[in-house]
Design a protein around this motif. Structure first.
Motif, PDB file in Angstrom:
ATOM      1  N   ASP A 247      10.441   9.265  -4.811  1.00  9.09           N
ATOM      2  CA  ASP A 247      10.212   8.991  -4.184  1.00  9.09           C
ATOM      3  C   ASP A 247      11.856   7.126  -3.052  1.00  9.09           C
ATOM      4  O   ASP A 247      11.201   6.635  -3.835  1.00  9.09           O
ATOM      5  CB  ASP A 247      10.123   8.992  -2.238  1.00  9.09           C
ATOM      6  N   ASP A 248      12.372   7.688  -1.897  1.00 13.01           N
ATOM      7  CA  ASP A 248      13.045   6.723  -1.796  1.00 13.01           C
ATOM      8  C   ASP A 248      11.943   6.025  -1.082  1.00 13.01           C
ATOM      9  O   ASP A 248      12.050   5.749   0.234  1.00 13.01           O
ATOM     10  CB  ASP A 248      13.792   6.694  -1.064  1.00 13.01           C
ATOM     11  N   LEU A 249      11.938   4.214  -1.685  1.00 12.37           N
ATOM     12  CA  LEU A 249      11.276   2.852  -1.299  1.00 12.37           C
ATOM     13  C   LEU A 249      11.250   3.041  -0.119  1.00 12.37           C
ATOM     14  O   LEU A 249      11.692   2.150   1.432  1.00 12.37           O
ATOM     15  CB  LEU A 249      10.850   2.525  -2.313  1.00 12.37           C
ATOM     16  N   GLY A 250      12.601   3.452   0.020  1.00 12.48           N
ATOM     17  CA  GLY A 250      13.396   2.585   1.257  1.00 12.48           C
ATOM     18  C   GLY A 250      13.658   2.529   3.015  1.00 12.48           C
ATOM     19  O   GLY A 250      13.332   2.096   3.982  1.00 12.48           O
ATOM     20  N   VAL A 251      13.505   4.269   2.597  1.00 12.01           N
ATOM     21  CA  VAL A 251      12.902   4.824   3.239  1.00 12.01           C
ATOM     22  C   VAL A 251      11.509   5.065   3.973  1.00 12.01           C
ATOM     23  O   VAL A 251      11.966   4.711   4.514  1.00 12.01           O
ATOM     24  CB  VAL A 251      13.713   6.527   3.178  1.00 12.01           C
ATOM     25  N   ILE A 252      10.870   5.186   2.962  1.00  9.95           N
ATOM     26  CA  ILE A 252       9.431   4.581   3.426  1.00  9.95           C
ATOM     27  C   ILE A 252       9.452   3.169   4.353  1.00  9.95           C
ATOM     28  O   ILE A 252       8.664   3.244   4.900  1.00  9.95           O
ATOM     29  CB  ILE A 252       8.847   4.499   2.341  1.00  9.95           C
ATOM     30  N   ARG A 253       9.841   2.171   3.504  1.00  6.96           N
ATOM     31  CA  ARG A 253       9.969   0.890   4.412  1.00  6.96           C
ATOM     32  C   ARG A 253      10.214   0.747   5.974  1.00  6.96           C
ATOM     33  O   ARG A 253       9.873   0.329   6.712  1.00  6.96           O
ATOM     34  CB  ARG A 253      10.839   0.244   3.510  1.00  6.96           C
ATOM     35  N   ASP A 254      11.924   1.655   5.570  1.00  6.78           N
ATOM     36  CA  ASP A 254      11.907   1.431   7.324  1.00  6.78           C
ATOM     37  C   ASP A 254      11.157   2.399   7.787  1.00  6.78           C
ATOM     38  O   ASP A 254      11.275   1.997   9.021  1.00  6.78           O
ATOM     39  CB  ASP A 254      13.906   2.437   6.660  1.00  6.78           C
ATOM     40  N   ARG A 255      10.731   3.713   7.890  1.00 11.14           N
ATOM     41  CA  ARG A 255       9.954   4.089   7.777  1.00 11.14           C
ATOM     42  C   ARG A 255       8.211   3.466   8.754  1.00 11.14           C
ATOM     43  O   ARG A 255       8.386   4.207  10.317  1.00 11.14           O
ATOM     44  CB  ARG A 255       9.147   6.051   8.007  1.00 11.14           C
TER      45      ARG A 255
ATOM     46  N   ALA B  27       0.538  -1.214  -0.224  1.00 12.29           N
ATOM     47  CA  ALA B  27      -0.418  -0.127   0.092  1.00 12.29           C
ATOM     48  C   ALA B  27       1.011   0.970   0.057  1.00 12.29           C
ATOM     49  O   ALA B  27       0.361   2.287  -0.705  1.00 12.29           O
ATOM     50  CB  ALA B  27      -0.946  -0.141   0.974  1.00 12.29           C
ATOM     51  N   ALA B  28       2.268   0.860   0.747  1.00 13.54           N
ATOM     52  CA  ALA B  28       3.026   2.666   1.050  1.00 13.54           C
ATOM     53  C   ALA B  28       3.621   2.607  -0.542  1.00 13.54           C
ATOM     54  O   ALA B  28       3.412   3.393  -0.941  1.00 13.54           O
ATOM     55  CB  ALA B  28       3.942   2.024   2.159  1.00 13.54           C
ATOM     56  N   ALA B  29       4.140   1.230  -1.189  1.00 11.86           N
ATOM     57  CA  ALA B  29       4.749   1.430  -2.272  1.00 11.86           C
ATOM     58  C   ALA B  29       3.621   2.253  -3.416  1.00 11.86           C
ATOM     59  O   ALA B  29       4.432   2.723  -4.284  1.00 11.86           O
ATOM     60  CB  ALA B  29       4.967   0.361  -3.473  1.00 11.86           C
ATOM     61  N   ALA B  30       2.746   1.747  -3.263  1.00 13.80           N
ATOM     62  CA  ALA B  30       1.476   3.091  -4.306  1.00 13.80           C
ATOM     63  C   ALA B  30       1.425   4.177  -4.229  1.00 13.80           C
ATOM     64  O   ALA B  30       0.419   4.273  -5.453  1.00 13.80           O
ATOM     65  CB  ALA B  30      -0.189   1.426  -4.338  1.00 13.80           C
ATOM     66  N   ALA B  31       0.808   4.012  -2.620  1.00 13.28           N
ATOM     67  CA  ALA B  31       0.477   5.069  -2.717  1.00 13.28           C
ATOM     68  C   ALA B  31       1.348   6.498  -3.185  1.00 13.28           C
ATOM     69  O   ALA B  31       1.606   7.395  -3.634  1.00 13.28           O
ATOM     70  CB  ALA B  31       0.298   5.717  -1.172  1.00 13.28           C
TER      71      ALA B  31
END
Length: 337
Positions: free
Chosen positions: A326-334, A310-314
């Motif tokens: 945006d950096d998906l790795g940062v989004i994942r870690d957050r 869901a976060a990657a789709a958003a």
């Protein structure tokens, strides 16, 4: 394959087979769609003449390598996964652009370019102010991927083989994907399949159900309409339950209603991730699959897989284009902090 090789640890996380397409994105309005008799929010296949005429009429556009499976790999690579892509381009300018873009992401792409007068595929995407995308796809060279172009060793080396339903339509790639499934399963790997679109299901429902019934699919991705079409059941929950009984992992996205996964008979639900403004829904399902698979590869819970999907789709619907910015790795870690 020897017995020891068949159970060896994978050296790649995911190898995908899909359409090698260059996306051409332009802002549009409903009047332009009506003028060109285009069905808003849909995807249609077009021939070379219509591709040329529509491209000539389109407003100023942005061009970037695309294709459903390649978009998913872009998300997976951004999340630190090792990936390979198999798809057919022509030895032309757009083919060179596609290959450079994919390799620049760190994705292995070794499929030899074809020569001749069948150009590299392109998808002409018109995005209206309500963020709906209307896709007009000229498949070009991508529909002539031969079985001989497969790198079977690369397929056997990947933990997951990811197949794009769109590519099941033409005969040559369909045969290639059947051979790829045999290679992956012979090496003890998982096979993931995305249904792609209702028109593909309508044409190949029997094939897809046969693959599922014979245990050839481990992870099935769909959206709400696709899973209902595959099951030929109008009720979403009943359709999901029917198909989930046949595959170990079933994932179905529902736009703003979030997503559902049924894993080994257990149902999980997750809301859509918040987004300040929806700019362009192109690639939402592709990036959802990327997030889900990345968390799955990491051994995370089903809830985490849905959340990262869901976060990657958003992220991808918050801007133009089907590749993360945006950096998906940062989004994942957050997300998992």
């Amino acid at each position: 394959m020897t017995a020891s090789a068949s159970v060896s640890a994978p050296t790649l996380d995911v190898v995908a087979i899909g359409n090698a397409i260059v996306d051409v994105l332009a802002r549009s309005d409903d009047a332009f769609l009506a003028e060109h008799a285009l069905t808003k929010g849909g995807m249609q296949l077009i021939d070379a003449d219509m591709a040329e005429a529509l491209y000539a009429d389109m407003p100023q556009a942005k061009e970037i390598s695309g294709g459903s499976a390649a978009n998913t790999l872009a998300g997976l690579a951004a999340l630190g996964k090792t990936c390979g892509f198999i798809g057919q381009v022509n030895d032309d300018q757009l083919g060179t652009v596609f290959a450079h873009d994919v390799r620049a992401l760190g994705i292995r792409f070794d499929t030899p370019a074809m020569t001749g007068d069948v150009p590299t595929a392109r998808c002409l995407i018109l995005v209206t102010p309500d963020a709906q995308r209307t896709m007009n796809t000229f498949l070009g060279a991508s529909q002539f991927l031969p079985e001989a172009a497969l790198d079977l060793d690369m397929i056997r080396s990947a933990g997951i083989l990811y197949l794009e339903g769109y590519l099941w339509d033409p005969q040559q790639p369909r045969a290639a994907m059947r051979a790829a499934i045999d290679a992956a399963r012979g090496a003890g790997r998982k096979v993931a399949f995305t249904l792609s679109d209702n028109f593909v299901i309508d044409r190949h429902r029997a094939d897809f159900l046969d693959l599922i019934d014979h245990g050839q699919i481990d992870i099935l991705f769909s959206n709400e309409g696709e899973i209902q079409s595959l099951a030929q059941i109008d009720d979403f929950d009943k359709a999901v339950a029917t198909m989930a009984a046949k595959v170990p992992v079933l994932v179905s996205t529902r736009s703003e209603k979030g997503a559902v996964a049924i894993v080994d008979g257990m149902r999980y639900e997750a809301p859509a991730a918040p987004v300040a403004q929806i700019i362009d829904t192109t690639g939402a399902g592709d990036l959802f699959a990327a997030g889900f698979l990345a968390a799955h590869i990491d051994g995370r819970s089903v809830a985490d897989c849905l959340a990262l999907g869901a976060a990657a789709a958003a992220e991808v619907i918050s801007h133009w284009g089907a590749r993360p910015e945006d950096d998906l790795g940062v989004i994942r870690d957050r997300l998992f902090a």
